[in-house]
Motif scaffolding. Structure first.
Motif, PDB file in Angstrom:
ATOM      1  N   ALA A 218      -3.748   4.564   1.283  1.00 46.94           N
ATOM      2  CA  ALA A 218      -3.834   3.983  -0.051  1.00 46.94           C
ATOM      3  C   ALA A 218      -5.282   3.922  -0.524  1.00 46.94           C
ATOM      4  CB  ALA A 218      -3.220   2.591  -0.051  1.00 46.94           C
ATOM      5  N   GLN A 219      -6.216   3.603   0.373  1.00 50.76           N
ATOM      6  CA  GLN A 219      -7.632   3.575  -0.001  1.00 50.76           C
ATOM      7  C   GLN A 219      -8.084   4.942  -0.498  1.00 50.76           C
ATOM      8  OE1 GLN A 219      -9.941   2.423   3.403  1.00 50.76           O
ATOM      9  NE2 GLN A 219      -9.078   0.376   3.524  1.00 50.76           N
TER      10      GLN A 219
ATOM     11  N   GLU B 139      -8.230   9.015  -7.279  1.00 50.47           N
ATOM     12  CA  GLU B 139      -7.966   8.696  -8.685  1.00 50.47           C
ATOM     13  C   GLU B 139      -9.234   8.242  -9.400  1.00 50.47           C
ATOM     14  OE1 GLU B 139      -3.234   7.563  -8.530  1.00 50.47           O
ATOM     15  OE2 GLU B 139      -4.683   5.937  -8.356  1.00 50.47           O
ATOM     16  N   ASP B 140     -10.020   7.421  -8.714  1.00 51.58           N
ATOM     17  CA  ASP B 140     -11.276   6.946  -9.318  1.00 51.58           C
ATOM     18  C   ASP B 140     -12.226   8.100  -9.594  1.00 51.58           C
ATOM     19  OD1 ASP B 140     -10.304   4.442  -9.123  1.00 51.58           O
ATOM     20  OD2 ASP B 140     -11.453   3.886  -7.343  1.00 51.58           O
TER      21      ASP B 140
ATOM     22  N   SER C 116       0.793  -1.227   0.000  1.00 57.26           N
ATOM     23  CA  SER C 116       0.000   0.000   0.000  1.00 57.26           C
ATOM     24  C   SER C 116       0.828   1.281   0.000  1.00 57.26           C
ATOM     25  CB  SER C 116      -0.961  -0.001   1.180  1.00 57.26           C
ATOM     26  OG  SER C 116      -0.253  -0.053   2.376  1.00 57.26           O
TER      27      SER C 116
ATOM     28  N   ASN D 253      -6.548   5.958  -3.889  1.00 53.80           N
ATOM     29  CA  ASN D 253      -7.257   5.282  -4.972  1.00 53.80           C
ATOM     30  C   ASN D 253      -8.591   5.947  -5.251  1.00 53.80           C
ATOM     31  OD1 ASN D 253      -5.327   3.440  -5.509  1.00 53.80           O
ATOM     32  ND2 ASN D 253      -6.284   1.753  -4.414  1.00 53.80           N
TER      33      ASN D 253
ATOM     34  N   ARG E   1      -1.857   1.173  -9.889  1.00 56.37           N
ATOM     35  CA  ARG E   1      -2.811   1.465  -8.851  1.00 56.37           C
ATOM     36  C   ARG E   1      -2.297   0.889  -7.540  1.00 56.37           C
ATOM     37  NH1 ARG E   1      -8.167   2.826  -8.581  1.00 56.37           N
ATOM     38  NH2 ARG E   1      -9.221   1.693  -6.925  1.00 56.37           N
ATOM     39  N   LEU E   2      -2.529   1.603  -6.459  1.00 56.44           N
ATOM     40  CA  LEU E   2      -2.108   1.084  -5.161  1.00 56.44           C
ATOM     41  C   LEU E   2      -3.047  -0.041  -4.734  1.00 56.44           C
ATOM     42  CD1 LEU E   2      -1.480   4.382  -3.221  1.00 56.44           C
ATOM     43  CD2 LEU E   2       0.225   2.887  -4.201  1.00 56.44           C
ATOM     44  N   VAL E   3      -2.525  -0.962  -3.969  1.00 59.36           N
ATOM     45  CA  VAL E   3      -3.373  -2.030  -3.436  1.00 59.36           C
ATOM     46  C   VAL E   3      -3.533  -1.778  -1.941  1.00 59.36           C
ATOM     47  CG1 VAL E   3      -3.694  -4.510  -3.286  1.00 59.36           C
ATOM     48  CG2 VAL E   3      -2.265  -3.554  -5.088  1.00 59.36           C
ATOM     49  N   PRO E   4      -4.632  -1.150  -1.547  1.00 60.84           N
ATOM     50  CA  PRO E   4      -4.776  -0.838  -0.123  1.00 60.84           C
ATOM     51  C   PRO E   4      -5.211  -2.060   0.678  1.00 60.84           C
ATOM     52  CG  PRO E   4      -6.654  -0.010  -1.342  1.00 60.84           C
ATOM     53  CD  PRO E   4      -5.792  -0.724  -2.328  1.00 60.84           C
ATOM     54  N   ILE E   5      -5.049  -1.973   1.990  1.00 66.23           N
ATOM     55  CA  ILE E   5      -5.631  -2.965   2.873  1.00 66.23           C
ATOM     56  C   ILE E   5      -7.073  -2.540   3.077  1.00 66.23           C
ATOM     57  CG2 ILE E   5      -5.546  -3.999   5.155  1.00 66.23           C
ATOM     58  CD1 ILE E   5      -2.582  -3.308   5.242  1.00 66.23           C
TER      59      ILE E   5
END
Lengths: 334, 318
Positions: free
Chosen positions: B187-188, B194-195, A260, B191, A270-274
């Motif tokens: 990170a969430q 970006e979306d 992440s 993202n 794209r980041l892979v978040p938890i």
């Protein structure tokens, strides 16, 4: 021989906070060893118990906190059994701490010199001018120009980086065996952070003390540490050398954490978040603390806490996935 | 080529500081110019106190700029038209704990911009819009009647983003929008930004001090030092071949989460601290800490010049 190198050995430490809403198990069965001249990194998110672990070692917890079980051996003596008098001699002399926020950890109504000399006077035999000489020597060591002038100034006259240097000077003035750095650079800018990290590395080589570095910044950890323990929900997920943790992560949480963070090489990916949100420490899951956010979670993860499994001599992880993979491997070998 | 959405020209923002009988000028932002295209992200990085937040706030006229122009979609932003303009420009704040009113329900926090601009005709429509926004940022409908204290940091930031999106803006200033969050949650949210950009075509001015985050989300990056933009370039270009000595040292100071790279890295450690913006050095603002400083740097202030490839840098020596 190994025993002489071992400064600190924390075994099955459990620290709880008793709040109005119930007991919070901030640190759950955490064990680690610290050898002379090593840098140990403790990583985790906010609320993972990393600072509480550090504070427990120093015995500077709030009144609502209590060590429920476990031992902290310093050179073979359990310091949890020590009286406060002995603890007071331990703090600062044998083991000192640098706090996160250099703005609030210095007393604003006393000069830098007064605060620095106080530590030296309390813990060493130096008297009078020797104390001041030592203070000046320390300030010079941490790279502060014009130490004579600086001694007479108050904390507000220094910038954040300067104050953190003063804190380091104070922590190192009595040549402790262990330095605990609790997020020492989080409040600082990157360029100042680089200065402070460099300084800590230099001093560590020069004075040969051991450092426990508590931080959430994986970049800082990668740069500084020999060994790393990853905490989640007050438990140790994974421990190992820096290379093992970064290049061969075995716990799902560590893997997720490493995925992440943005990096230069994965710029357009794209980041892979938890997924999910951090756990509520008031009601920890029965099994693995990470099971509610883990993509690989199995029935057993929800039911029971995994033991630490030895991956190799430098690496241990507490994740049921490793147990499953190992069983599958053994089965296919047969 | 997408069209230009925002143009900032020679923006100046001075704050008067009274000390004794004198009034000093704190030059928080001094002659900053940049443009942002529709649907693009410009990252703005720099150390604390370099004026990056002030730029964001002055663009939205949360401060009255001392000088310079902000032109949004062909119209100059002035005190008279700012209310209407804010229907198209919004802001997400740094601290998700203090930027939301603790005494308001989530529904009303997100609905407030709709009230201000009168963007609904009935209560049902308002509720419908709010729920749609909540869905957009990944909150459940049942969260609508809760208060802010019941949410975690990441969720609060989502509420803040939903509030900014309520008026369907084409430009959002994100002021350290992910800095207060833990890495896994960060990170969430990145993202999600970006979306949303892909879905709605909003442009961002993404202000942050974390270079790794900024390079990930931005197409172009501007580096600020003491109220001046010292370098602007495409983010890959900036990360791989920085020109300005300050950018160089800033990049080398970023801790890389990779032990082998970190061990072999040669670091350019800057001496000393950032000078006080009250006593700005003459000429180039960076000269007091620069390795390449010459007499010319003290005498004249360098301007941003084109170094090819859309790479601009303000330095005499490089």
């Amino acid at each position: 021989m190994a025993d002489e190198q071992r400064l600190l050995s924390v075994q099955h430490l459990c620290t709880s906070f008793f709040t109005d809403n119930g007991e919070v198990h901030a640190v759950n069965d955490v064990s680690f060893d610290l050898d002379k001249g090593k840098i140990l990194g403790i990583v985790g998110e906010s609320g993972s118990g990393k600072s509480v672990t550090a504070y427990t070692v120093m015995q500077i917890l709030a009144d609502t906190a209590k060590v429920r079980s476990g031992h902290i051996f310093f050179r073979g003596e359990d310091l949890l059994t020590w009286p406060e008098r002995k603890m007071r001699a331990f703090r600062g002399k044998r083991c000192s701490i640098i706090f996160q926020d250099p703005m609030t950890s210095l007393n604003p109504v006393f000069t830098i010199g007064y605060q620095l000399c106080e530590a030296i006077r309390l813990h060493t035999d130096r008297k009078g001018d020797e104390v001041k000489a030592r203070a000046i020597e320390m300030l010079r060591l941490v790279g502060i120009n014009d130490p004579d002038k600086r001694l007479k100034q108050y904390p507000f006259e220094h910038s954040g980086g300067m104050r953190q240097r003063v804190m380091i000077a104070m922590a190192l003035a009595c040549e402790p065996d262990i330095l605990i750095a609790d997020e020492p650079t989080t409040a600082l800018d990157v360029t100042i952070q680089a200065q402070i990290l460099e300084l800590m590395q230099d001093l560590q080589k020069q004075l040969g003390m051991a450092i426990i570095l508590v931080t959430h910044d994986l970049g800082v950890i990668a740069e500084m540490c020999d060994e790393i323990i990853v905490l989640y929900g007050g438990r140790v997920c994974e421990r190992g050398t820096a290379d093992e943790i970064f290049y061969n992560p075995c716990h799902e949480y560590t893997k997720g954490l490493l995925r992440s963070i943005p990096s230069v090489s994965t710029m357009y990916e794209r980041l892979v978040p938890i997924s999910g949100t951090p756990i509520n420490m008031l009601n920890l899951p029965k099994g693995c603390a990470f099971c509610t956010r883990c993509d690989e979670a199995m029935q057993i993860c929800i039911e029971s806490v995994p033991d630490e499994l030895v991956i190799n001599e430098n690496h241990k992880a507490a994740c049921w996935c490793n147990v499953r993979d190992r069983k599958a491997k053994e089965a296919s070998a047969e | 080529m997408s069209e230009e959405l925002l143009r900032v020209e020679h923006l100046k923002q001075y704050f008067p500081i009274r000390s004794g009988f004198k009034t000093l000028q704190l030059k928080a932002v001094d002659d900053v110019s940049f443009t942002i295209n529709a649907g693009e992200t410009l990252g703005l990085v720099g150390e604390s106190g370099c004026g990056k937040t002030t730029v964001g706030r002055s663009v939205l006229r949360l401060y009255k700029p001392t000088g310079g122009k902000v032109i949004f979609d062909g119209t100059e932003v002035t005190d008279r038209n700012i209310k209407g303009m804010r229907r198209r420009m919004q802001m997400v704040f740094q601290d998700p704990y203090s930027s939301l009113d603790p005494r308001m329900k989530v529904e009303n926090i997100i609905g407030e911009p709709l009230d201000v601009h009168g963007l609904y005709s009935s209560k049902e429509e308002r509720r419908e819009k709010v729920l749609k926004l909540m869905e957009l940022v990944g909150l459940n409908a049942e969260h609508a009647t809760r208060y802010v204290h019941e949410f975690s940091g990441g969720q609060r930031q989502r509420i803040g983003i939903a509030r900014a999106l309520a008026v369907d803006p084409s430009f959002i200033v994100c002021d350290e929008a992910v800095s207060a969050l833990d890495v896994s949650i960060q990170a969430q949210v990145i993202n999600m930004f970006e979306d949303l950009q892909k879905q709605l075509g909003v442009a961002y001015l993404f202000i942050a001090h974390d270079l790794l985050v900024v390079q990930h989300i931005s197409k172009r990056i501007a580096v600020m030092y003491l109220g001046h933009i010292v370098e602007v370039a495409d983010s890959y270009e900036l990360m791989s071949s920085p020109i300005h000595p300050y950018t160089e040292s800033l990049l080398s100071a970023v801790p890389i989460p990779d032990p082998k790279t970190a061990r072999n890295m040669k670091r350019i450690v800057l001496e000393g601290d950032v000078p006080s913006p009250l006593k700005m050095p003459s000429g180039c603002p960076f000269r007091t800490r620069c390795r390449y400083c010459t007499e010319r740097c003290a005498a004249e202030t360098p301007e941003l010049t084109d170094r090819g490839n859309g790479h601009f840098c303000a330095c005499w020596e490089k």
